[in-house]
Design a protein around this motif. Structure first.
Motif, short mmCIF file in Angstrom:
data_model
loop_
_atom_site.label_atom_id
_atom_site.label_comp_id
_atom_site.label_asym_id
_atom_site.label_seq_id
_atom_site.Cartn_x
_atom_site.Cartn_y
_atom_site.Cartn_z
N ARG A 53 0.89 -1.32 -0.20
CA ARG A 53 0.01 0.13 -0.15
C ARG A 53 0.80 1.21 -0.20
O ARG A 53 0.55 2.35 -0.72
CB ARG A 53 -1.11 0.11 1.38
CG ARG A 53 -2.15 -0.97 0.99
CD ARG A 53 -3.09 -0.76 2.23
NE ARG A 53 -4.39 -1.41 1.86
CZ ARG A 53 -4.61 -2.61 2.43
NH1 ARG A 53 -3.73 -3.39 3.22
NH2 ARG A 53 -5.73 -3.17 2.26
N ASN A 103 -3.23 0.62 -10.06
CA ASN A 103 -3.01 0.44 -8.52
C ASN A 103 -4.51 -0.14 -7.98
O ASN A 103 -4.60 -0.47 -6.70
CB ASN A 103 -2.70 1.84 -7.94
CG ASN A 103 -1.24 2.12 -7.92
OD1 ASN A 103 -0.58 1.41 -7.23
ND2 ASN A 103 -0.70 3.08 -8.89
N HIS A 106 -4.24 -3.69 -8.08
CA HIS A 106 -3.47 -4.18 -6.74
C HIS A 106 -4.14 -4.24 -5.67
O HIS A 106 -4.06 -5.15 -4.76
CB HIS A 106 -2.01 -3.41 -7.04
CG HIS A 106 -1.13 -3.91 -5.93
ND1 HIS A 106 0.25 -3.58 -5.99
CD2 HIS A 106 -1.01 -5.23 -5.03
CE1 HIS A 106 0.83 -4.38 -5.01
NE2 HIS A 106 0.27 -5.22 -4.56
N LEU A 107 -5.04 -3.15 -5.27
CA LEU A 107 -5.86 -3.17 -3.95
C LEU A 107 -6.67 -4.40 -3.93
O LEU A 107 -6.81 -4.87 -3.03
CB LEU A 107 -6.47 -1.71 -4.04
CG LEU A 107 -5.61 -0.35 -3.23
CD1 LEU A 107 -6.30 0.59 -3.67
CD2 LEU A 107 -5.08 -0.82 -1.87
N SER A 108 -7.16 -4.59 -5.13
CA SER A 108 -8.33 -5.91 -5.19
C SER A 108 -7.51 -7.02 -5.09
O SER A 108 -8.15 -7.98 -4.40
CB SER A 108 -9.12 -5.68 -6.55
OG SER A 108 -8.40 -5.86 -7.55
N SER A 111 -7.29 -7.50 -1.39
CA SER A 111 -8.74 -7.97 -0.66
C SER A 111 -8.70 -9.23 -1.10
O SER A 111 -9.10 -9.97 -0.26
CB SER A 111 -9.65 -6.94 -1.34
OG SER A 111 -9.50 -5.71 -1.04
#
Length: 226
Positions: A53, A103, A106-108, A111
């Motif tokens: 992050r 990005n 990448h966040l998903s 998750s």
């Protein structure tokens, strides 16, 4: 002359800042397509989520700084050619949008890794497949971002070449270096192997280019409309 010199030095300092945040962002992201060979790669992603992050924040910051440079230089480039100014700014807007998309992917993925490590999680093979697709999604967007970056940079170096704000040989070096990045990125899009040196040579140029700008700034060249 002082105005040109100051402008060039500010651009050089901003580019140095971009490199200062861009390199750690790549290291902290920690993604590779080969990592999916490990059946527990999603667990690794979950464990390193904080660093990833932080890497995303740095990546977005670097792209935003490029966008700021395009806004900062817009009046100067416009004085030479409005089309060049609009192209330079527009390409960085597109690049920033691609960076945001990459990005989000990448966040998903992070998750998804959280679902993988939950006690009693089922359908692990499906989660692994989805995780691999998310990694691929990020890397394809990464190459598209490199292509738009190369196009924007070429416009900038050509502008510098025509206006003689930096030595012509330095501008020519920049155009040659970024053309190799553009070519290598398209080769990767077609899933062909290519040497990393096609990219690394641009880093050598960037160090020389930033050093020149910080030390000398832009020269006192008359910018004429075309």
């Amino acid at each position: 002359m002082k105005t040109n010199q100051k402008t060039g030095r500010i651009v050089g300092a901003l580019m140095l800042l971009i490199m200062a945040v861009g390199i750690p962002s790549l290291n902290l992201r920690g993604l590779s397509t080969s990592m999916a060979e490990d059946l527990n790669f999603l667990e690794y992603i979950h464990q390193n989520a904080l660093g990833m992050r932080i890497g995303m924040v740095l990546d977005i910051t670097a792209s935003a700084l490029w966008l700021f440079i395009s806004i900062y230089l817009f009046p100067k480039i416009k004085a030479y050619n409005l089309g060049f100014a609009l192209a330079f700014f527009g390409l960085w807007v597109v690049n920033f949008g691609i960076i945001i998309y990459g990005n989000i992917s990448h966040l998903s993925l992070i998750s998804l890794s959280g679902e993988f490590v939950k006690p009693g999680a089922t359908n692990l093979d499906i989660l692994r497949t989805l995780g691999l697709l998310k990694i691929e999604d990020y890397f394809w967007s990464h190459f598209m971002a490199l292509i738009t970056y190369a196009m924007a940079a070429f416009v900038f170096y050509y502008f510098l070449f025509r206006t003689k704000l930096v030595p012509k040989l330095l501008a020519l070096w920049g155009m040659a270096a970024i053309t190799l990045v553009f070519t290598a990125s398209w080769v990767n899009i077609f899933d062909l192997d290519i040497s990393f040196h096609f990219y690394s040579q641009n880093g050598i140029f960037m160090i020389a280019f930033m050093g020149w700008l910080i030390a000398k700034g832009f020269s006192d060249s008359a910018i004429q409309n075309s």
